[in-house]
Design an enzyme around this catalytic site. Structure first.
Site, mmCIF file in Angstrom:
data_model
loop_
_atom_site.group_PDB
_atom_site.id
_atom_site.type_symbol
_atom_site.label_atom_id
_atom_site.label_comp_id
_atom_site.label_asym_id
_atom_site.label_seq_id
_atom_site.Cartn_x
_atom_site.Cartn_y
_atom_site.Cartn_z
ATOM 1 N N LYS A 1 82.632 -14.768 127.600
ATOM 2 C CA LYS A 1 84.045 -14.548 127.315
ATOM 3 C C LYS A 1 84.458 -13.174 127.833
ATOM 4 O O LYS A 1 83.898 -12.152 127.428
ATOM 5 C CB LYS A 1 84.273 -14.642 125.799
ATOM 6 C CG LYS A 1 85.701 -14.342 125.401
ATOM 7 C CD LYS A 1 85.911 -14.587 123.925
ATOM 8 C CE LYS A 1 87.299 -14.186 123.510
ATOM 9 N NZ LYS A 1 87.536 -14.445 122.085
ATOM 10 N N LYS B 1 85.106 -18.452 129.603
ATOM 11 C CA LYS B 1 86.478 -18.274 129.135
ATOM 12 C C LYS B 1 87.024 -16.931 129.585
ATOM 13 O O LYS B 1 86.359 -15.919 129.320
ATOM 14 C CB LYS B 1 86.453 -18.355 127.611
ATOM 15 C CG LYS B 1 87.776 -18.044 126.959
ATOM 16 C CD LYS B 1 87.606 -17.917 125.476
ATOM 17 C CE LYS B 1 88.926 -17.475 124.894
ATOM 18 N NZ LYS B 1 88.867 -17.156 123.517
HETATM 19 C C1 PBG Z 1 89.446 -15.058 119.120
HETATM 20 C C2 PBG Z 1 89.857 -15.903 120.257
HETATM 21 C C3 PBG Z 1 90.720 -15.614 121.316
HETATM 22 C C4 PBG Z 1 90.872 -16.801 122.015
HETATM 23 C C5 PBG Z 1 90.057 -17.751 121.405
HETATM 24 N N1 PBG Z 1 89.424 -17.172 120.329
HETATM 25 C C6 PBG Z 1 91.520 -14.421 121.671
HETATM 26 C C7 PBG Z 1 90.907 -13.115 121.909
HETATM 27 O O1 PBG Z 1 89.706 -12.946 122.103
HETATM 28 O O2 PBG Z 1 91.706 -12.170 121.883
HETATM 29 C C8 PBG Z 1 91.756 -17.008 123.194
HETATM 30 C C9 PBG Z 1 92.202 -18.413 123.425
HETATM 31 C C10 PBG Z 1 93.328 -18.555 124.356
HETATM 32 O O3 PBG Z 1 93.891 -17.585 124.899
HETATM 33 O O4 PBG Z 1 93.712 -19.719 124.594
HETATM 34 N N2 PBG Z 1 88.559 -14.084 119.351
#
Ligand code: PBG
Length: 332
Positions: free
Chosen positions: A196, A253
């Site tokens: 991520k 992601k």
């Molecule tokens: C929580 C999380 C996030 C997303 C999924 N879980 C946001 C972040 O890390 O700030 C993003 C999902 C999306 O943008 O569709 N940590």
């Protein structure tokens, strides 16, 4: 074998929808999709999310209606995002989402598969994904991993099929797997947000979950725990590490800007690879459509095809509920 040359006619493979369909190297299936859902404790009716076209935050009641509608559209797999009303610094209260998971199970039994996003960012007063140190300038990885492990056990007890940690703390997959196993929850799947990135593409999501980081802290972004867009190797190592700690499914992601990572993982591991086409990526396409610059079904399926070519086994998309219809309508 004849000497290979690359000159000459390519159009024989492009000339009709029949030959294009036959020659297609990837085919999409709605069965590979997961639909994200937002459930918000602080609203009393279903509320559209302005920055995420066509997507709403649900109350626990409207969520059940949304899931019924989605099941009718061929969706069976869901990823839940809880938005609790109360924010805190520690001792988080997970009862809201556990109640929601129990309700879904009561209504739908095993007809649906429920994953829950496990992170503290919607729970913390400062919006960070972890517990902060006393100086409020760093997240505490080990303490956060322990908190998340306790959270995961409560979710599994409520009936979640899958725990999806998105916090990016070191050690959380191992802590969660150990805690689940210790409680005899050996069948619960862990889908790790292993790769991520620290990304601008989460903007609309943070609106929906009130989870923008920084309020009242010296730490204004997530760069100290999410992966740098300039370091693909870190994303691969992070996934290998999570597999070693017990992740069953790994994830990349955002998706499209990180196709190289999807492909790299697909080549190097045998675990299912999920691609999360995140809120900003989704909304970018929706804005093109709203400006009359692209066809909605065609532009989403084009990106999904790219993710498949790149090696994704699973696609998480806000448009998953349209996948069956759009895919069956693909004109090659
Ligand atoms: C929580 C999380 C996030 C997303 C999924 N879980 C946001 C972040 O890390 O700030 C993003 C999902 C999306 O943008 O569709 N940590």
């Amino acid at each position: 074998m004849a000497k290979q040359t690359y000159s000459g006619v390519r159009r024989r493979i492009r000339g009709s929808a029949h030959i294009r369909e036959l020659a297609a190297a990837v085919h999409l299936s709605h069965r590979d999709f997961i639909q994200p859902l937002f459930v918000d404790e602080s609203i009393d009716r279903r509320t559209e999310i302005p920055s995420l076209s066509g997507i709403a935050s649900d109350t626990p009641e409207s969520l059940l209606r949304q899931i019924s509608a989605d099941v009718e559209c061929g969706v069976r797999k869901f990823l839940l995002f809880p938005v609790p009303a109360n924010k805190a610094e520690g001792n988080f209260d997970y009862r809201f989402i556990c109640g929601v998971v129990r309700d879904i199970r009561t209504h739908f039994g095993k007809e649906v598969w429920i994953a829950v996003d496990v992170c503290l960012c919607a729970y913390t007063s400062h919006g960070h994904c972890g517990i902060l140190n006393t100086e409020r300038n760093a997240v505490l990885h080990a303490d956060t991993a322990q908190a998340l492990a306790g959270y995961a056990v409560q979710l599994a007890d409520a009936g979640a099929d899958c725990i999806a940690p998105s916090d990016m703390m070191d050690g959380r997959v191992g802590a969660i797997r150990d805690a689940l196993d210790l409680h005899g929850m050996t069948e619960v799947t862990v889908m790790s947000y292993s790769s991520k990135f620290s990304s601008q593409f989460y903007g609309p999501f943070r609106d929906a979950c009130h989870s923008a980081p920084g309020r009242g802290t010296l730490l204004k972004d997530r760069k100290t725990y999410q992966i740098s867009p300039f370091n693909g190797g870190d994303a691969l190592l992070s996934a290998f590490r999570d597999i070693e700690e017990g992740a069953d499914i790994i994830m990349v992601k955002p998706a499209l800007p990180y196709l190289d990572v999807i492909t790299g993982l697909k080549r190097q591991v045998h675990h299912p690879v999920a691609a999360y086409h995140v809120s900003g990526e989704y909304q970018g396409l929706e804005l093109l459509v709203q400006h009359g610059l692209a066809d909605r079904a065609k532009v989403h399926t084009e990106v999904w095809a790219a993710l498949k070519r790149g090696g994704a086994d699973i696609i998480i998309s806000y448009a998953a509920r349209h996948a069956e219809e759009w895919i069956s309508g693909i004109e090659y």
